[in-house]
Structure formats: structure tokens, C-alpha cells
Write a protein that holds these residues in place. Structure first.
Motif, PDB file in Angstrom:
ATOM      1  N   MET A  16      33.739  17.998  37.369  1.00  0.00           N
ATOM      2  CA  MET A  16      34.672  16.980  36.885  1.00  0.00           C
ATOM      3  C   MET A  16      36.099  17.477  37.043  1.00  0.00           C
ATOM      4  O   MET A  16      36.438  18.560  36.581  1.00  0.00           O
ATOM      5  CB  MET A  16      34.378  16.705  35.406  1.00  0.00           C
ATOM      6  CG  MET A  16      35.251  15.609  34.816  1.00  0.00           C
ATOM      7  SD  MET A  16      34.914  15.351  33.058  1.00  0.00           S
ATOM      8  CE  MET A  16      35.608  16.835  32.345  1.00  0.00           C
ATOM      9  N   SER A  17      36.925  16.684  37.662  1.00  0.00           N
ATOM     10  CA  SER A  17      38.335  17.049  37.803  1.00  0.00           C
ATOM     11  C   SER A  17      39.092  16.755  36.522  1.00  0.00           C
ATOM     12  O   SER A  17      38.851  15.770  35.852  1.00  0.00           O
ATOM     13  CB  SER A  17      38.959  16.258  38.949  1.00  0.00           C
ATOM     14  OG  SER A  17      40.357  16.467  38.937  1.00  0.00           O
ATOM     15  N   LEU A  18      39.998  17.626  36.169  1.00  0.00           N
ATOM     16  CA  LEU A  18      40.842  17.382  35.007  1.00  0.00           C
ATOM     17  C   LEU A  18      41.990  16.448  35.353  1.00  0.00           C
ATOM     18  O   LEU A  18      42.688  15.982  34.479  1.00  0.00           O
ATOM     19  CB  LEU A  18      41.435  18.692  34.496  1.00  0.00           C
ATOM     20  CG  LEU A  18      40.481  19.703  33.910  1.00  0.00           C
ATOM     21  CD1 LEU A  18      41.255  20.911  33.438  1.00  0.00           C
ATOM     22  CD2 LEU A  18      39.705  19.105  32.761  1.00  0.00           C
ATOM     23  N   PHE A  19      42.178  16.201  36.612  1.00  0.00           N
ATOM     24  CA  PHE A  19      43.374  15.500  37.034  1.00  0.00           C
ATOM     25  C   PHE A  19      43.008  14.154  37.646  1.00  0.00           C
ATOM     26  O   PHE A  19      41.875  13.915  38.019  1.00  0.00           O
ATOM     27  CB  PHE A  19      44.152  16.355  38.027  1.00  0.00           C
ATOM     28  CG  PHE A  19      44.407  17.743  37.487  1.00  0.00           C
ATOM     29  CD1 PHE A  19      45.129  17.911  36.326  1.00  0.00           C
ATOM     30  CD2 PHE A  19      43.879  18.851  38.123  1.00  0.00           C
ATOM     31  CE1 PHE A  19      45.361  19.176  35.807  1.00  0.00           C
ATOM     32  CE2 PHE A  19      44.106  20.122  37.613  1.00  0.00           C
ATOM     33  CZ  PHE A  19      44.838  20.282  36.463  1.00  0.00           C
ATOM     34  N   GLY A  20      44.009  13.292  37.738  1.00  0.00           N
ATOM     35  CA  GLY A  20      43.757  11.962  38.284  1.00  0.00           C
ATOM     36  C   GLY A  20      45.063  11.281  38.618  1.00  0.00           C
ATOM     37  O   GLY A  20      46.006  11.934  39.053  1.00  0.00           O
ATOM     38  N   GLU A  21      45.112   9.989  38.404  1.00  0.00           N
ATOM     39  CA  GLU A  21      46.300   9.207  38.741  1.00  0.00           C
ATOM     40  C   GLU A  21      47.456   9.528  37.784  1.00  0.00           C
ATOM     41  O   GLU A  21      47.223   9.807  36.606  1.00  0.00           O
ATOM     42  CB  GLU A  21      45.978   7.713  38.632  1.00  0.00           C
ATOM     43  CG  GLU A  21      44.941   7.237  39.636  1.00  0.00           C
ATOM     44  CD  GLU A  21      45.432   7.362  41.069  1.00  0.00           C
ATOM     45  OE1 GLU A  21      46.569   6.933  41.344  1.00  0.00           O
ATOM     46  OE2 GLU A  21      44.696   7.904  41.899  1.00  0.00           O
ATOM     47  N   PRO A  22      48.690   9.481  38.280  1.00  0.00           N
ATOM     48  CA  PRO A  22      49.837   9.632  37.379  1.00  0.00           C
ATOM     49  C   PRO A  22      49.899   8.457  36.398  1.00  0.00           C
ATOM     50  O   PRO A  22      49.418   7.359  36.705  1.00  0.00           O
ATOM     51  CB  PRO A  22      51.040   9.618  38.321  1.00  0.00           C
ATOM     52  CG  PRO A  22      50.564   9.117  39.619  1.00  0.00           C
ATOM     53  CD  PRO A  22      49.076   9.269  39.663  1.00  0.00           C
ATOM     54  N   PHE A  23      50.477   8.694  35.235  1.00  0.00           N
ATOM     55  CA  PHE A  23      50.667   7.621  34.254  1.00  0.00           C
ATOM     56  C   PHE A  23      51.856   7.963  33.369  1.00  0.00           C
ATOM     57  O   PHE A  23      52.408   9.062  33.469  1.00  0.00           O
ATOM     58  CB  PHE A  23      49.386   7.388  33.428  1.00  0.00           C
ATOM     59  CG  PHE A  23      48.941   8.549  32.586  1.00  0.00           C
ATOM     60  CD1 PHE A  23      48.223   9.598  33.139  1.00  0.00           C
ATOM     61  CD2 PHE A  23      49.243   8.598  31.221  1.00  0.00           C
ATOM     62  CE1 PHE A  23      47.816  10.669  32.361  1.00  0.00           C
ATOM     63  CE2 PHE A  23      48.830   9.654  30.437  1.00  0.00           C
ATOM     64  CZ  PHE A  23      48.113  10.703  31.014  1.00  0.00           C
ATOM     65  N   THR A  24      52.235   7.024  32.546  1.00  0.00           N
ATOM     66  CA  THR A  24      53.395   7.177  31.666  1.00  0.00           C
ATOM     67  C   THR A  24      52.931   7.181  30.227  1.00  0.00           C
ATOM     68  O   THR A  24      52.062   6.388  29.851  1.00  0.00           O
ATOM     69  CB  THR A  24      54.385   6.019  31.888  1.00  0.00           C
ATOM     70  OG1 THR A  24      54.762   5.996  33.254  1.00  0.00           O
ATOM     71  CG2 THR A  24      55.624   6.179  31.019  1.00  0.00           C
ATOM     72  N   VAL A  25      53.505   8.068  29.429  1.00  0.00           N
ATOM     73  CA  VAL A  25      53.184   8.095  28.000  1.00  0.00           C
ATOM     74  C   VAL A  25      54.471   8.000  27.202  1.00  0.00           C
ATOM     75  O   VAL A  25      55.457   8.681  27.490  1.00  0.00           O
ATOM     76  CB  VAL A  25      52.362   9.347  27.624  1.00  0.00           C
ATOM     77  CG1 VAL A  25      53.084  10.624  27.958  1.00  0.00           C
ATOM     78  CG2 VAL A  25      51.989   9.321  26.146  1.00  0.00           C
ATOM     79  N   LYS A  26      54.449   7.108  26.223  1.00  0.00           N
ATOM     80  CA  LYS A  26      55.552   7.017  25.262  1.00  0.00           C
ATOM     81  C   LYS A  26      55.084   7.663  23.971  1.00  0.00           C
ATOM     82  O   LYS A  26      53.992   7.349  23.477  1.00  0.00           O
ATOM     83  CB  LYS A  26      55.936   5.552  25.023  1.00  0.00           C
ATOM     84  CG  LYS A  26      56.492   4.894  26.262  1.00  0.00           C
ATOM     85  CD  LYS A  26      56.935   3.479  26.011  1.00  0.00           C
ATOM     86  CE  LYS A  26      57.546   2.892  27.287  1.00  0.00           C
ATOM     87  NZ  LYS A  26      57.985   1.513  27.099  1.00  0.00           N
ATOM     88  N   THR A  27      55.909   8.564  23.442  1.00  0.00           N
ATOM     89  CA  THR A  27      55.550   9.261  22.209  1.00  0.00           C
ATOM     90  C   THR A  27      56.379   8.674  21.071  1.00  0.00           C
ATOM     91  O   THR A  27      57.604   8.741  21.089  1.00  0.00           O
ATOM     92  CB  THR A  27      55.799  10.769  22.344  1.00  0.00           C
ATOM     93  OG1 THR A  27      57.190  11.000  22.592  1.00  0.00           O
ATOM     94  CG2 THR A  27      54.990  11.358  23.488  1.00  0.00           C
ATOM     95  N   LEU A  28      55.704   8.081  20.106  1.00  0.00           N
ATOM     96  CA  LEU A  28      56.428   7.312  19.084  1.00  0.00           C
ATOM     97  C   LEU A  28      57.203   8.213  18.135  1.00  0.00           C
ATOM     98  O   LEU A  28      58.365   7.950  17.848  1.00  0.00           O
ATOM     99  CB  LEU A  28      55.449   6.432  18.308  1.00  0.00           C
ATOM    100  CG  LEU A  28      54.773   5.328  19.138  1.00  0.00           C
ATOM    101  CD1 LEU A  28      54.057   4.360  18.225  1.00  0.00           C
ATOM    102  CD2 LEU A  28      55.777   4.590  20.005  1.00  0.00           C
ATOM    103  N   LYS A  29      56.578   9.276  17.623  1.00  0.00           N
ATOM    104  CA  LYS A  29      57.276  10.121  16.639  1.00  0.00           C
ATOM    105  C   LYS A  29      58.468  10.830  17.260  1.00  0.00           C
ATOM    106  O   LYS A  29      59.531  10.906  16.667  1.00  0.00           O
ATOM    107  CB  LYS A  29      56.326  11.169  16.043  1.00  0.00           C
ATOM    108  CG  LYS A  29      55.397  10.647  14.978  1.00  0.00           C
ATOM    109  CD  LYS A  29      54.917  11.775  14.074  1.00  0.00           C
ATOM    110  CE  LYS A  29      53.883  11.273  13.071  1.00  0.00           C
ATOM    111  NZ  LYS A  29      52.512  11.382  13.617  1.00  0.00           N
TER     112      LYS A  29
END
Ligand code: FES
Length: 90
Positions: free
Chosen positions: A1-14
Motif C-alpha cells: 500500500m502506498s502512503l502517497f496519492g493525489e495532492p489535496f488541500t487542507v484547511k486547519t480551523l484552529k
């Protein structure tokens, strides 16, 4: 299983950041690189140390820790990835 994949965006609320997670990077690594303190241990989706609250967005869960109902509101950051843009409460 690969740990990696498609790029994505994360917004961190705190911490109020918008972070791009590259294809060759885990969400955990991207959060640490952005200066967000994170607890983690196994980095293999098993221990649950890196779990964070999931606020919105679609997640490809690749851990072996969370139950199906928990996956609605939580995600592991060491192996799981968002699709598009997700929001987490860190
Ligand atoms: Fe163990 Fe992520 S560090 S599940």
C-alpha cells in the motif's frame, strides 16, 4: 500500500492555515512542515495517535484504526488523504 496519492488541500480551523499536501507527502508531514504540533507514533495507520477531527470534505481513509462511523468525523493524518479540499480542526 502506498502512503502517497493525489495532492489535496487542507484547511486547519484552529490554526487558520490553508496547506497544500503534495502527492509525495503525507498529511501528517504537511501539518508538521506548516508548524502545527502533531502527536504521532506508528505512521502506518494502526495506532490512532495522529487522529484529528474532520469538519468537512471527502476523505480516502487508509488506516486500520477508525471504525466506519468514526470516519464521518475523524481521520488519521499519517496515511489517509483528502480529496479536493478538506477541513480539519487542528
Ligand atoms: Fe499511528 Fe497515524 S501515527 S495511526
Amino acid at each position: 500500500m502506498s502512503l502517497f496519492g493525489e495532492p489535496f488541500t487542507v484547511k486547519t480551523l484552529k490554526s487558520g492555515k490553508t496547506i497544500e499536501v503534495a502527492e509525495g507527502q503525507t498529511l501528517l508531514q504537511a501539518l508538521l512542515d506548516a508548524g502545527i504540533p502533531m502527536d504521532y507514533s506508528c505512521e502506518g495507520g494502526v495506532c490512532g495517535t495522529c487522529v484529528v477531527p474532520l469538519v468537512s470534505g471527502e476523505v480516502e481513509h487508509m488506516d486500520e484504526f477508525l471504525m466506519d462511523d468514526e470516519r464521518e468525523t475523524q481521520m488519521t493524518t499519517c496515511v489517509s488523504r483528502g480529496i479536493g479540499t478538506i477541513e480539519i480542526d487542528v
